[in-house]
Motif scaffolding. Sequence first.
Motif, PDB file in Angstrom:
ATOM      1  N   PRO A 164       5.544  13.739 -10.787  1.00  0.00           N
ATOM      2  CA  PRO A 164       5.479  13.279  -9.246  1.00  0.00           C
ATOM      3  C   PRO A 164       6.542  12.706  -8.316  1.00  0.00           C
ATOM      4  CG  PRO A 164       4.651  11.434 -10.741  1.00  0.00           C
ATOM      5  CD  PRO A 164       5.574  12.451 -11.488  1.00  0.00           C
ATOM      6  N   TRP A 165       6.356  12.069  -7.440  1.00  0.00           N
ATOM      7  CA  TRP A 165       7.450  11.618  -6.285  1.00  0.00           C
ATOM      8  C   TRP A 165       7.753  10.359  -6.493  1.00  0.00           C
ATOM      9  CZ3 TRP A 165       4.537   8.096  -3.706  1.00  0.00           C
ATOM     10  CH2 TRP A 165       3.139   8.576  -3.791  1.00  0.00           C
ATOM     11  N   ASN A 166       6.956   9.446  -7.180  1.00  0.00           N
ATOM     12  CA  ASN A 166       7.242   8.091  -6.811  1.00  0.00           C
ATOM     13  C   ASN A 166       8.248   7.489  -7.665  1.00  0.00           C
ATOM     14  OD1 ASN A 166       5.709   8.535  -9.136  1.00  0.00           O
ATOM     15  ND2 ASN A 166       4.573   6.552  -9.073  1.00  0.00           N
ATOM     16  N   VAL A 225       1.732  27.206  -9.476  1.00  0.00           N
ATOM     17  CA  VAL A 225       2.648  27.096 -10.190  1.00  0.00           C
ATOM     18  C   VAL A 225       1.883  26.543 -11.571  1.00  0.00           C
ATOM     19  CG1 VAL A 225       4.727  26.011 -11.110  1.00  0.00           C
ATOM     20  CG2 VAL A 225       4.588  26.532  -8.762  1.00  0.00           C
ATOM     21  N   SER A 226       1.293  25.390 -11.596  1.00  0.00           N
ATOM     22  CA  SER A 226       0.581  24.828 -12.772  1.00  0.00           C
ATOM     23  C   SER A 226      -0.383  25.786 -13.490  1.00  0.00           C
ATOM     24  CB  SER A 226      -0.026  23.571 -12.486  1.00  0.00           C
ATOM     25  OG  SER A 226      -0.967  23.724 -11.536  1.00  0.00           O
ATOM     26  N   GLU A 227      -1.024  26.499 -12.482  1.00  0.00           N
ATOM     27  CA  GLU A 227      -2.143  27.532 -13.304  1.00  0.00           C
ATOM     28  C   GLU A 227      -1.518  28.740 -13.921  1.00  0.00           C
ATOM     29  OE1 GLU A 227      -5.449  28.542 -10.545  1.00  0.00           O
ATOM     30  OE2 GLU A 227      -5.839  26.274 -10.197  1.00  0.00           O
ATOM     31  N   GLY A 242       0.667  11.810 -12.815  1.00  0.00           N
ATOM     32  CA  GLY A 242       0.150  12.184 -11.340  1.00  0.00           C
ATOM     33  C   GLY A 242      -1.197  11.279 -11.431  1.00  0.00           C
ATOM     34  N   SER A 243      -2.121  11.746 -10.574  1.00  0.00           N
ATOM     35  CA  SER A 243      -3.268  11.265 -10.323  1.00  0.00           C
ATOM     36  C   SER A 243      -4.478  11.714 -11.322  1.00  0.00           C
ATOM     37  CB  SER A 243      -3.967  11.384  -8.841  1.00  0.00           C
ATOM     38  OG  SER A 243      -3.906  13.020  -8.887  1.00  0.00           O
ATOM     39  N   VAL A 244      -5.414  10.710 -11.524  1.00  0.00           N
ATOM     40  CA  VAL A 244      -6.476  11.272 -12.509  1.00  0.00           C
ATOM     41  C   VAL A 244      -7.237  12.480 -12.189  1.00  0.00           C
ATOM     42  CG1 VAL A 244      -8.605  10.398 -13.591  1.00  0.00           C
ATOM     43  CG2 VAL A 244      -6.843   8.577 -13.243  1.00  0.00           C
ATOM     44  N   SER A 343       3.395  10.713   4.891  1.00  0.00           N
ATOM     45  CA  SER A 343       2.621  10.290   6.047  1.00  0.00           C
ATOM     46  C   SER A 343       1.150  10.242   5.629  1.00  0.00           C
ATOM     47  CB  SER A 343       2.692  11.078   7.321  1.00  0.00           C
ATOM     48  OG  SER A 343       2.782  12.479   6.814  1.00  0.00           O
ATOM     49  N   ARG A 344       0.791  11.346   4.856  1.00  0.00           N
ATOM     50  CA  ARG A 344      -0.806  11.477   4.450  1.00  0.00           C
ATOM     51  C   ARG A 344      -1.240  10.080   3.636  1.00  0.00           C
ATOM     52  NH1 ARG A 344       1.340  15.032   0.408  1.00  0.00           N
ATOM     53  NH2 ARG A 344       1.284  14.153  -1.599  1.00  0.00           N
ATOM     54  N   ARG A 345      -0.328   9.223   3.083  1.00  0.00           N
ATOM     55  CA  ARG A 345      -0.803   8.189   2.481  1.00  0.00           C
ATOM     56  C   ARG A 345      -1.109   6.747   3.557  1.00  0.00           C
ATOM     57  NH1 ARG A 345      -2.947   8.386  -1.783  1.00  0.00           N
ATOM     58  NH2 ARG A 345      -2.596   6.255  -2.074  1.00  0.00           N
ATOM     59  N   GLU A 394     -10.744   1.853  -6.640  1.00  0.00           N
ATOM     60  CA  GLU A 394      -9.763   3.134  -6.818  1.00  0.00           C
ATOM     61  C   GLU A 394      -8.373   2.645  -6.610  1.00  0.00           C
ATOM     62  OE1 GLU A 394     -11.054   5.963  -3.678  1.00  0.00           O
ATOM     63  OE2 GLU A 394     -13.220   5.199  -3.661  1.00  0.00           O
ATOM     64  N   GLU A 395      -7.719   3.514  -7.264  1.00  0.00           N
ATOM     65  CA  GLU A 395      -6.198   3.160  -7.468  1.00  0.00           C
ATOM     66  C   GLU A 395      -5.578   3.408  -5.662  1.00  0.00           C
ATOM     67  OE1 GLU A 395      -3.750   5.876  -9.222  1.00  0.00           O
ATOM     68  OE2 GLU A 395      -2.206   4.643  -9.737  1.00  0.00           O
ATOM     69  N   PRO A 396      -5.083   2.143  -5.163  1.00  0.00           N
ATOM     70  CA  PRO A 396      -4.596   2.174  -3.956  1.00  0.00           C
ATOM     71  C   PRO A 396      -3.265   2.671  -3.984  1.00  0.00           C
ATOM     72  CG  PRO A 396      -4.854  -0.287  -4.972  1.00  0.00           C
ATOM     73  CD  PRO A 396      -5.161   0.835  -5.870  1.00  0.00           C
TER      74      PRO A 396
END
Length: 491
Positions: A164-166, A225-227, A242-244, A343-345, A394-396
């Motif tokens: 991921p990006w963080n 790509v992952s599939e 990444g996320s759950v 921006s989506r966050r 939920e994870e903020p």
Amino acid sequence: MNTNIENNPEAIDTSNYEDLSLYIDGEFLSGDGRHEEDVVNPATGEVFAKLPHATTADLDRALNAAQRSFESWRHSSPVERSRILRRVGELSRERAKEIGRNITLDMGKTAAEGAGEVAACSEHCDWHAEECKRIYGRVIQPRIPNVRQMVLREPVGVCAAFTPWNFPYNQAIRKITAAIGAGCSIIIKGPEDAPSALVAIARMFHEAGLPAGVLNIVWGVPSEVSEYLIASPIVRKISFTGSVPVGKHLAALAGAHMKRVTMELGGHSPVIVFEDADVERAVSIMAAFKFRNAGQVCVSPTRFYIHEKVYDRFVADFLSYTNSVKVGNGLDSDSSMGPLAHSRRVPVISEFIADAVERGGKIETGGSPIGEVGNFFAPTVITELPDDCRLMTEEPFGPVAPMTRFSDTEDVLRRANSIPFGLAAYGFTQSTKNALAFQNGIQSGMVNVNHVGHALAETPFGGVKDSGIGSEGGAETFEAYLTTKFVTQLD
Ligand code: NAD
């Protein structure tokens, strides 16, 4: 509000930004009619680079290269693997500042945090360079004297990893060094929104003399790509950070093809401040950690349970720190917190806060986006919110600190353990009794008492419950990249 946003430089120099490309079978590839994705600066909203996506032919080429190179790399000497890993560690340290600045350009964290991430995480290269020489098997005593029984550890094969990006450098280098050190080859799809660090990593391995095909880097639509890679019979192991929800999806795909997984997923880390804590120390450690990387950290402290006897003091001191955080463009050396990476966050964090307020939460400071340009969000503290609001369940993944009180140790451990996450936990106390109750009672892969001490190269990093499967780093690091072969021989 303490901001630096007005200092947003008008013309940002992007001339030293990474030349973005794929890296397949030892070649850096771009152009040739490949689809290109915009790379956006989160501090300004400007598109400043283009990232080539892999075509299906590129993915096939990466798979074939990884398979071919595995056949020789699996037999490479650990001394040779060690030499390459060590060299990449040296190059990373030399280039930490420039790689860090590019991370600031594409994902927003401050330049100091970016360079710090690269310099500190170069240690993963050193650690794996040493540990790969210590991958051992064992001999089991036989039942009859002319039998020899051995357990051999072998590299699992071609790995596919998704990062991921963080922490775009950290999360990629951990997976790459573990795979390569174990004798595996790897195809890695990094974060399309923060791609520079992974391309920089590819350049360093290239320069260090890694044989073509052992490391391959691809970009594209993540789900496509992952599939494709997970379904390929060439790939034997999947690693994801990444996320759950995405982790569960990828683990299910891997399960359908009977492939091993390492899953480093989200967290919602409780902080328990006991009545006998050194409050000043707890605040100084937790407040600085909370706003690091604008709270976009899987082990960020995200649920604060403060004993009622020290609650007022803790909240007041934490607020005073929060109000001193200077939000601004990460390239400005005065900024102590950059924008959110996407921006989506921004609306996501706003929705968490609105839900908490609707449920009785009180915004002590912050609570909203800042400015018209970029994804800046004010460092936020919210009190008096119920345990079942979204912010507590939920994870903020943002710069928000929700705080609540407790009076009973057993009860606070029950509350802290009541959600499915189990990545990191923080406890502050000066008594052995509370420290032991916390260590024994908390459901968490990493438990920190009176400091933040995890995520070192020599310590295992990973979660329990929904927060993941397996560990990265530490003596455990190669476990997931090795298979066990039992050999028995008569005479
Ligand atoms: P997201 O769930 O859409 O994506 C998270 C990461 O997974 C991204 O890097 C994305 O590119 C990748 N991804 C998404 N779908 C994928 C797929 N099908 N195959 C392969 N990779 C895929 O969320 P987001 O908006 O990018 O980030 C916010 C959430 O992500 C947060 O709530 C946080 O929980 C989580 N996250 C966790 C970490 C971590 O270190 N554990 C890191 C980044 C994001």
